[in-house]
Design a protein around this motif. Structure first.
Motif, PDB file in Angstrom:
ATOM      1  N   LEU A  28       0.829  -1.210   0.000  1.00 54.59           N
ATOM      2  CA  LEU A  28       0.000   0.000   0.000  1.00 54.59           C
ATOM      3  C   LEU A  28       0.861   1.257   0.000  1.00 54.59           C
ATOM      4  O   LEU A  28       0.595   2.212  -0.729  1.00 54.59           O
ATOM      5  CB  LEU A  28      -0.940  -0.001   1.204  1.00 54.59           C
ATOM      6  N   ALA A  29       1.902   1.254   0.817  1.00 56.20           N
ATOM      7  CA  ALA A  29       2.798   2.410   0.863  1.00 56.20           C
ATOM      8  C   ALA A  29       3.535   2.580  -0.459  1.00 56.20           C
ATOM      9  O   ALA A  29       3.715   3.708  -0.938  1.00 56.20           O
ATOM     10  CB  ALA A  29       3.794   2.249   2.014  1.00 56.20           C
ATOM     11  N   ALA A  30       3.938   1.480  -1.081  1.00 56.13           N
ATOM     12  CA  ALA A  30       4.611   1.555  -2.387  1.00 56.13           C
ATOM     13  C   ALA A  30       3.666   2.101  -3.458  1.00 56.13           C
ATOM     14  O   ALA A  30       4.079   2.895  -4.307  1.00 56.13           O
ATOM     15  CB  ALA A  30       5.132   0.182  -2.783  1.00 56.13           C
ATOM     16  N   ARG A  31       2.403   1.698  -3.420  1.00 54.54           N
ATOM     17  CA  ARG A  31       1.432   2.198  -4.390  1.00 54.54           C
ATOM     18  C   ARG A  31       1.262   3.705  -4.265  1.00 54.54           C
ATOM     19  O   ARG A  31       1.279   4.434  -5.265  1.00 54.54           O
ATOM     20  CB  ARG A  31       0.081   1.512  -4.202  1.00 54.54           C
ATOM     21  N   VAL A  32       1.124   4.170  -3.039  1.00 48.96           N
ATOM     22  CA  VAL A  32       0.965   5.603  -2.823  1.00 48.96           C
ATOM     23  C   VAL A  32       2.221   6.348  -3.267  1.00 48.96           C
ATOM     24  O   VAL A  32       2.146   7.408  -3.898  1.00 48.96           O
ATOM     25  CB  VAL A  32       0.629   5.888  -1.341  1.00 48.96           C
ATOM     26  N   GLY A  33       3.381   5.785  -2.980  1.00 46.00           N
ATOM     27  CA  GLY A  33       4.631   6.423  -3.389  1.00 46.00           C
ATOM     28  C   GLY A  33       4.790   6.487  -4.897  1.00 46.00           C
ATOM     29  O   GLY A  33       5.172   7.523  -5.450  1.00 46.00           O
ATOM     30  N   VAL A  34       4.503   5.385  -5.576  1.00 48.58           N
ATOM     31  CA  VAL A  34       4.625   5.358  -7.043  1.00 48.58           C
ATOM     32  C   VAL A  34       3.629   6.323  -7.679  1.00 48.58           C
ATOM     33  O   VAL A  34       3.962   7.054  -8.617  1.00 48.58           O
ATOM     34  CB  VAL A  34       4.437   3.920  -7.576  1.00 48.58           C
ATOM     35  N   MET A  35       2.414   6.356  -7.183  1.00 45.42           N
ATOM     36  CA  MET A  35       1.419   7.269  -7.738  1.00 45.42           C
ATOM     37  C   MET A  35       1.777   8.726  -7.449  1.00 45.42           C
ATOM     38  O   MET A  35       1.528   9.611  -8.268  1.00 45.42           O
ATOM     39  CB  MET A  35       0.023   6.953  -7.183  1.00 45.42           C
ATOM     40  N   GLY A  36       2.377   8.985  -6.303  1.00 46.91           N
ATOM     41  CA  GLY A  36       2.834  10.339  -6.002  1.00 46.91           C
ATOM     42  C   GLY A  36       3.934  10.783  -6.947  1.00 46.91           C
ATOM     43  O   GLY A  36       3.941  11.921  -7.427  1.00 46.91           O
ATOM     44  N   VAL A  37       4.866   9.878  -7.225  1.00 44.07           N
ATOM     45  CA  VAL A  37       5.938  10.194  -8.175  1.00 44.07           C
ATOM     46  C   VAL A  37       5.366  10.414  -9.568  1.00 44.07           C
ATOM     47  O   VAL A  37       5.771  11.340 -10.287  1.00 44.07           O
ATOM     48  CB  VAL A  37       7.012   9.080  -8.173  1.00 44.07           C
ATOM     49  N   LEU A  38       4.402   9.604  -9.975  1.00 41.69           N
ATOM     50  CA  LEU A  38       3.771   9.766 -11.284  1.00 41.69           C
ATOM     51  C   LEU A  38       3.031  11.101 -11.386  1.00 41.69           C
ATOM     52  O   LEU A  38       3.144  11.812 -12.390  1.00 41.69           O
ATOM     53  CB  LEU A  38       2.809   8.612 -11.565  1.00 41.69           C
ATOM     54  N   ALA A  39       2.290  11.469 -10.351  1.00 44.81           N
ATOM     55  CA  ALA A  39       1.574  12.750 -10.353  1.00 44.81           C
ATOM     56  C   ALA A  39       2.570  13.917 -10.400  1.00 44.81           C
ATOM     57  O   ALA A  39       2.359  14.886 -11.143  1.00 44.81           O
ATOM     58  CB  ALA A  39       0.685  12.866  -9.113  1.00 44.81           C
ATOM     59  N   LEU A  40       3.644  13.815  -9.643  1.00 42.76           N
ATOM     60  CA  LEU A  40       4.668  14.854  -9.663  1.00 42.76           C
ATOM     61  C   LEU A  40       5.325  14.954 -11.031  1.00 42.76           C
ATOM     62  O   LEU A  40       5.566  16.050 -11.540  1.00 42.76           O
ATOM     63  CB  LEU A  40       5.714  14.588  -8.580  1.00 42.76           C
ATOM     64  N   LEU A  41       5.585  13.816 -11.663  1.00 40.88           N
ATOM     65  CA  LEU A  41       6.169  13.801 -13.000  1.00 40.88           C
ATOM     66  C   LEU A  41       5.236  14.468 -14.014  1.00 40.88           C
ATOM     67  O   LEU A  41       5.680  15.244 -14.867  1.00 40.88           O
ATOM     68  CB  LEU A  41       6.470  12.364 -13.427  1.00 40.88           C
ATOM     69  N   LEU A  42       3.941  14.197 -13.915  1.00 38.36           N
ATOM     70  CA  LEU A  42       2.975  14.845 -14.806  1.00 38.36           C
ATOM     71  C   LEU A  42       2.968  16.360 -14.616  1.00 38.36           C
ATOM     72  O   LEU A  42       2.940  17.121 -15.594  1.00 38.36           O
ATOM     73  CB  LEU A  42       1.568  14.293 -14.568  1.00 38.36           C
ATOM     74  N   LEU A  43       2.990  16.811 -13.377  1.00 35.10           N
ATOM     75  CA  LEU A  43       2.969  18.241 -13.101  1.00 35.10           C
ATOM     76  C   LEU A  43       4.251  18.922 -13.573  1.00 35.10           C
ATOM     77  O   LEU A  43       4.208  20.012 -14.152  1.00 35.10           O
ATOM     78  CB  LEU A  43       2.734  18.498 -11.620  1.00 35.10           C
ATOM     79  N   VAL A  44       5.390  18.294 -13.340  1.00 39.08           N
ATOM     80  CA  VAL A  44       6.664  18.873 -13.780  1.00 39.08           C
ATOM     81  C   VAL A  44       6.707  18.949 -15.302  1.00 39.08           C
ATOM     82  O   VAL A  44       7.157  19.948 -15.875  1.00 39.08           O
ATOM     83  CB  VAL A  44       7.856  18.069 -13.211  1.00 39.08           C
ATOM     84  N   ALA A  45       6.225  17.909 -15.974  1.00 40.65           N
ATOM     85  CA  ALA A  45       6.195  17.926 -17.444  1.00 40.65           C
ATOM     86  C   ALA A  45       5.280  19.034 -17.961  1.00 40.65           C
ATOM     87  O   ALA A  45       5.594  19.691 -18.957  1.00 40.65           O
ATOM     88  CB  ALA A  45       5.742  16.573 -17.976  1.00 40.65           C
ATOM     89  N   GLY A  46       4.157  19.253 -17.300  1.00 40.45           N
ATOM     90  CA  GLY A  46       3.262  20.326 -17.705  1.00 40.45           C
ATOM     91  C   GLY A  46       3.871  21.698 -17.529  1.00 40.45           C
ATOM     92  O   GLY A  46       3.753  22.564 -18.406  1.00 40.45           O
ATOM     93  N   VAL A  47       4.543  21.915 -16.411  1.00 42.79           N
ATOM     94  CA  VAL A  47       5.199  23.204 -16.172  1.00 42.79           C
ATOM     95  C   VAL A  47       6.338  23.397 -17.169  1.00 42.79           C
ATOM     96  O   VAL A  47       6.514  24.480 -17.740  1.00 42.79           O
ATOM     97  CB  VAL A  47       5.715  23.303 -14.719  1.00 42.79           C
ATOM     98  N   TRP A  48       7.119  22.350 -17.409  1.00 43.65           N
ATOM     99  CA  TRP A  48       8.255  22.424 -18.334  1.00 43.65           C
ATOM    100  C   TRP A  48       7.774  22.794 -19.738  1.00 43.65           C
ATOM    101  O   TRP A  48       8.351  23.656 -20.396  1.00 43.65           O
ATOM    102  CB  TRP A  48       8.977  21.086 -18.354  1.00 43.65           C
ATOM    103  N   THR A  49       6.711  22.137 -20.189  1.00 48.08           N
ATOM    104  CA  THR A  49       6.181  22.407 -21.525  1.00 48.08           C
ATOM    105  C   THR A  49       5.586  23.807 -21.611  1.00 48.08           C
ATOM    106  O   THR A  49       5.785  24.507 -22.600  1.00 48.08           O
ATOM    107  CB  THR A  49       5.100  21.369 -21.887  1.00 48.08           C
ATOM    108  N   SER A  50       4.875  24.220 -20.597  1.00 48.29           N
ATOM    109  CA  SER A  50       4.269  25.545 -20.597  1.00 48.29           C
ATOM    110  C   SER A  50       5.319  26.646 -20.531  1.00 48.29           C
ATOM    111  O   SER A  50       5.168  27.702 -21.147  1.00 48.29           O
ATOM    112  CB  SER A  50       3.309  25.691 -19.421  1.00 48.29           C
ATOM    113  N   TRP A  51       6.374  26.411 -19.779  1.00 51.93           N
ATOM    114  CA  TRP A  51       7.377  27.445 -19.568  1.00 51.93           C
ATOM    115  C   TRP A  51       8.092  27.814 -20.856  1.00 51.93           C
ATOM    116  O   TRP A  51       8.552  28.944 -21.004  1.00 51.93           O
ATOM    117  CB  TRP A  51       8.368  27.008 -18.500  1.00 51.93           C
ATOM    118  N   ASN A  52       8.198  26.891 -21.815  1.00 53.47           N
ATOM    119  CA  ASN A  52       8.855  27.187 -23.086  1.00 53.47           C
ATOM    120  C   ASN A  52       8.190  28.356 -23.807  1.00 53.47           C
ATOM    121  O   ASN A  52       8.856  29.110 -24.515  1.00 53.47           O
ATOM    122  CB  ASN A  52       8.873  25.958 -23.988  1.00 53.47           C
TER     123      ASN A  52
END
Length: 174
Positions: A28-52
């Motif tokens: 359960l803790a691993a699932r929450v951690g992996v999903m948190g990393v995935l959500a963070l990756l999505l947000l960082v990719a969105g900011v990176w793309t928008s910032w260009n």
């Protein structure tokens, strides 16, 4: 008179059952951690793309700012002549802008030129909001990951509503 006991008897669980419970907790803790990393990756990719695009629409001072008159649109780009607002640089006969942010043919729009190119980025509220559309999309996607994978529904609702508001504001500003 019988004596009443306030203690309950404890039942000792087997070692294998305790190990399974611990393993399930780790999963359960691993699932929450992996999903948190995935959500963070999505947000960082969105900011990176928008910032260009957003950095030109938001931060460039008088250098490269001017107006563009939309002359023709083909495919996903519109072209037209560019006239600078200040004395930096001269007028250009043809610059391009994304068709999504371009007004109707013959209309003028405030733009800034990307350095070293003939690509223009729309400025003002409409240009800034349109530049952050990829981030709005990443907020919507990350909200699904946060709700489904992390079970943080209130956080997901806030993220999703912020993404939807940003998309709606960009659409209304155009």
């Amino acid at each position: 008179m019988p004596r009443s006991s306030t203690r309950t008897s404890s039942v000792r669980r087997s070692r294998s059952r305790r190990w399974r419970e611990s393993a399930f907790g780790l999963l359960l803790a691993a699932r929450v951690g992996v999903m948190g990393v995935l959500a963070l990756l999505l947000l960082v990719a969105g900011v990176w793309t928008s910032w260009n695009t957003a950095r030109y629409a938001m931060l460039v001072k008088a250098q490269g700012r001017g107006t563009m008159t939309v002359a023709a649109c083909a495919g996903e780009r519109c072209t037209g002549p560019y006239v600078p607002v200040s004395g930096a640089g001269g007028p250009r006969s043809k610059v391009t802008i994304a068709q999504a942010v371009a007004p109707a043919k013959g209309e003028r729009v405030a733009v800034v030129l990307k350095p070293g190119t003939s690509q223009a980025v729309r400025t003002g509220p409409a240009g800034v909001l349109h530049a952050w559309v990829p981030f709005a999309g990443s907020l919507l996607l990350a909200a699904l990951v946060v709700a489904g994978g992390m079970r943080l529904r209130r956080t997901a609702w806030v993220m999703g509503l912020l993404g939807a508001l940003l998309l709606g504001a960009a659409f209304a500003a155009m």
